[in-house]
Design an enzyme around this catalytic site. Structure first.
Site, PDB file in Angstrom:
ATOM      1  N   GLN A 146       0.847  -1.191   0.000  1.00  0.00           N
ATOM      2  CA  GLN A 146       0.000   0.000   0.000  1.00  0.00           C
ATOM      3  C   GLN A 146       0.877   1.234   0.000  1.00  0.00           C
ATOM      4  OE1 GLN A 146      -3.440  -0.676   2.985  1.00  0.00           O
ATOM      5  NE2 GLN A 146      -1.783  -1.971   3.678  1.00  0.00           N
ATOM      6  N   ASP A 174       6.095   4.799  -1.534  1.00  0.00           N
ATOM      7  CA  ASP A 174       7.469   5.316  -1.479  1.00  0.00           C
ATOM      8  C   ASP A 174       8.437   4.642  -2.448  1.00  0.00           C
ATOM      9  OD1 ASP A 174       8.043   2.851  -0.143  1.00  0.00           O
ATOM     10  OD2 ASP A 174       7.609   3.757   1.805  1.00  0.00           O
ATOM     11  N   HIS A 201      -1.412   1.413  -4.610  1.00  0.00           N
ATOM     12  CA  HIS A 201      -1.718   2.848  -4.510  1.00  0.00           C
ATOM     13  C   HIS A 201      -0.766   3.683  -5.376  1.00  0.00           C
ATOM     14  CE1 HIS A 201      -3.751   2.163  -0.315  1.00  0.00           C
ATOM     15  NE2 HIS A 201      -4.482   1.745  -1.316  1.00  0.00           N
ATOM     16  N   CYS A 238       2.045  13.872 -16.454  1.00  0.00           N
ATOM     17  CA  CYS A 238       1.268  15.041 -16.862  1.00  0.00           C
ATOM     18  C   CYS A 238      -0.046  14.537 -17.429  1.00  0.00           C
ATOM     19  CB  CYS A 238       2.011  15.853 -17.919  1.00  0.00           C
ATOM     20  SG  CYS A 238       0.957  17.161 -18.595  1.00  0.00           S
TER      21      CYS A 238
HETATM   22  P1  NAD Z   1      -1.623   2.564   8.896  1.00  0.00           P
HETATM   23  O1  NAD Z   1      -1.084   3.908   9.117  1.00  0.00           O
HETATM   24  O2  NAD Z   1      -3.066   2.365   8.919  1.00  0.00           O
HETATM   25  O3  NAD Z   1      -0.968   1.526   9.881  1.00  0.00           O
HETATM   26  C1  NAD Z   1       0.380   1.488  10.101  1.00  0.00           C
HETATM   27  C2  NAD Z   1       0.693   0.178  10.815  1.00  0.00           C
HETATM   28  O4  NAD Z   1       2.101   0.096  11.001  1.00  0.00           O
HETATM   29  C3  NAD Z   1       0.044   0.049  12.204  1.00  0.00           C
HETATM   30  O5  NAD Z   1      -0.611  -1.182  12.292  1.00  0.00           O
HETATM   31  C4  NAD Z   1       1.245   0.104  13.159  1.00  0.00           C
HETATM   32  O6  NAD Z   1       1.061  -0.698  14.308  1.00  0.00           O
HETATM   33  C5  NAD Z   1       2.346  -0.452  12.287  1.00  0.00           C
HETATM   34  N1  NAD Z   1       3.697  -0.070  12.668  1.00  0.00           N
HETATM   35  C6  NAD Z   1       4.124   1.051  13.274  1.00  0.00           C
HETATM   36  N2  NAD Z   1       5.465   1.008  13.441  1.00  0.00           N
HETATM   37  C7  NAD Z   1       5.882  -0.152  12.882  1.00  0.00           C
HETATM   38  C8  NAD Z   1       7.157  -0.758  12.718  1.00  0.00           C
HETATM   39  N3  NAD Z   1       8.287  -0.181  13.136  1.00  0.00           N
HETATM   40  N4  NAD Z   1       7.208  -1.961  12.108  1.00  0.00           N
HETATM   41  C9  NAD Z   1       6.084  -2.584  11.677  1.00  0.00           C
HETATM   42  N5  NAD Z   1       4.850  -2.041  11.802  1.00  0.00           N
HETATM   43  C10 NAD Z   1       4.757  -0.842  12.401  1.00  0.00           C
HETATM   44  O7  NAD Z   1      -0.999   2.127   7.520  1.00  0.00           O
HETATM   45  P2  NAD Z   1      -1.623   1.352   6.369  1.00  0.00           P
HETATM   46  O8  NAD Z   1      -2.594   0.340   6.881  1.00  0.00           O
HETATM   47  O9  NAD Z   1      -0.526   0.928   5.509  1.00  0.00           O
HETATM   48  O10 NAD Z   1      -2.496   2.449   5.570  1.00  0.00           O
HETATM   49  C11 NAD Z   1      -2.143   3.786   5.459  1.00  0.00           C
HETATM   50  C12 NAD Z   1      -2.321   4.315   4.070  1.00  0.00           C
HETATM   51  O11 NAD Z   1      -1.457   5.431   3.926  1.00  0.00           O
HETATM   52  C13 NAD Z   1      -1.918   3.356   2.993  1.00  0.00           C
HETATM   53  O12 NAD Z   1      -2.931   3.354   2.096  1.00  0.00           O
HETATM   54  C14 NAD Z   1      -0.649   3.915   2.358  1.00  0.00           C
HETATM   55  O13 NAD Z   1      -0.821   4.077   0.963  1.00  0.00           O
HETATM   56  C15 NAD Z   1      -0.494   5.275   2.905  1.00  0.00           C
HETATM   57  N6  NAD Z   1       0.873   5.512   3.469  1.00  0.00           N
HETATM   58  C16 NAD Z   1       1.986   5.197   2.764  1.00  0.00           C
HETATM   59  C17 NAD Z   1       3.240   5.426   3.319  1.00  0.00           C
HETATM   60  C18 NAD Z   1       4.475   5.056   2.550  1.00  0.00           C
HETATM   61  O14 NAD Z   1       4.441   4.987   1.340  1.00  0.00           O
HETATM   62  N7  NAD Z   1       5.580   4.778   3.245  1.00  0.00           N
HETATM   63  C19 NAD Z   1       3.364   6.003   4.566  1.00  0.00           C
HETATM   64  C20 NAD Z   1       2.198   6.337   5.248  1.00  0.00           C
HETATM   65  C21 NAD Z   1       0.952   6.073   4.674  1.00  0.00           C
HETATM   66 ZN    ZN Z   2       2.278  18.078 -20.175  1.00  0.00          ZN
END
Ligand code: NAD
Ligand code: ZN
Length: 266
Positions: A112, A115, A130, A138
């Site tokens: 999801q 990055d 995602h 563009c």
């Molecule tokens: P979420 O924010 O709902 O949940 C994050 C989860 O990570 C929690 O369950 C938490 O307990 C766990 N967590 C925290 N620290 C951790 C660690 N050190 N190791 C392992 N797990 C840990 O995230 P989600 O369910 O992925 O959904 C959030 C949405 O936001 C997604 O759709 C995503 O696309 C987006 N998102 C992406 C990024 C990225 O690309 N890095 C960052 C933040 C959010």
């Molecule tokens: Zn263009």
């Protein structure tokens, strides 16, 4: 070491050993990752204290209608997400997953995260449901650019054709990446097992994939320092640990077991 600490270590060994046993039953297993996967890279989850949603209303700044009506406003959020991603890099957990794929144990990696860290760490079969924030497109003329490290000084949110560019990520109000989600769905329905790392299980429809795995006869191993939607419901083995340590330990147990010398006490 105190008796309690020793007991806890032995219990964790049992859990890793069981996780390795389950995942080696019929490899490769699917890997499903969420925001927690990149926390130890330095990227915080969006939700919760200090998360980006505390400062930006996602439905406002992150909605496709906002990008269409007022792209500069949408870019306040998008720019912050992009510079956050570019400030950090994959962690050892991403590299463990890439190595497991290389050995034929893991894949596809359904993420999801936007990055791009899995691909940079060396994973090949990555399904970014995602999208990937490094791919800038563009919408008017179709020109694309991939941002690998830092933004060039003369970088602009505007395309040379005059339109506003955007990252190729799924904004609120948009459908998921069709190719990625349909392959993820297919894998989850095929009877494969799944390793889940760092997702709360709140965001649909990724949160349904583990239930599909379960309904199709696959087993589930989960790594998360906190409870998730899956931990007390469908996870066969729940490793209460952060991603980097959990994955590094699991890799060791998988290696021992696949070489015929299982660690643990079973
Ligand atoms: P979420 O924010 O709902 O949940 C994050 C989860 O990570 C929690 O369950 C938490 O307990 C766990 N967590 C925290 N620290 C951790 C660690 N050190 N190791 C392992 N797990 C840990 O995230 P989600 O369910 O992925 O959904 C959030 C949405 O936001 C997604 O759709 C995503 O696309 C987006 N998102 C992406 C990024 C990225 O690309 N890095 C960052 C933040 C959010
Ligand atoms: Zn263009």
């Amino acid at each position: 070491m105190s008796a309690d600490a020793l007991l806890e270590m032995l219990e964790m060994d049992e859990i890793y050993s069981e996780a390795a046993r389950v995942l080696l039953e019929h490899p490769p297993f699917i890997v499903l990752t969420g925001a927690g996967m990149s926390v130890e890279s330095g990227l915080p989850p969006f939700r919760g204290p200090g998360g980006i949603w505390e400062r930006f209303d996602p439905e406002e700044y992150g909605h496709i209608d906002t990008f269409r009506k007022d792209p500069e406003r949408a870019w306040v959020l998008l720019g912050e997400m992009l510079s956050g991603t570019l400030s950090f890099s994959p962690n050892e957990g991403h590299r463990v997953i890439a190595r497991l794929e290389e050995k034929g144990l893991a894949g596809p990696v359904v993420t999801q995260n936007i990055d791009g860290y899995h691909g940079i760490a060396g994973s090949r079969d990555v399904l970014e449901i995602h999208g990937n924030i490094r791919n800038i497109i563009c919408p008017s003329c179709g020109r694309t650019e991939y941002i690998s490290s830092r933004l060039p000084d003369d970088w602009s949110v505007k395309c040379s054709c005059g339109s506003y560019r955007r990252p190729d990520i799924v904004l609120f109000g948009e459908p998921l990446k069709e190719g990625a989600i349909s392959r993820a769905w297919e894998a989850a329905s095929s009877g494969m097992d799944m390793l889940i790392v760092g997702t709360s299980g709140i965001v649909m429809p990724a949160s349904q994939l583990p239930f599909l795995v379960r309904a199709s006869g696959g087993s589930i191993v989960e790594i998360n320092p906190h409870d998730s939607t899956f931990s007390n419901t469908i996870s066969d083995v729940f490793i209460r640990e952060r991603a980097v340590k959990g994955l590094t330990m699991l890799e060791g147990f998988l290696e021992d077991r696949s070489h015929g010398s299982p660690r643990g006490f079973k």
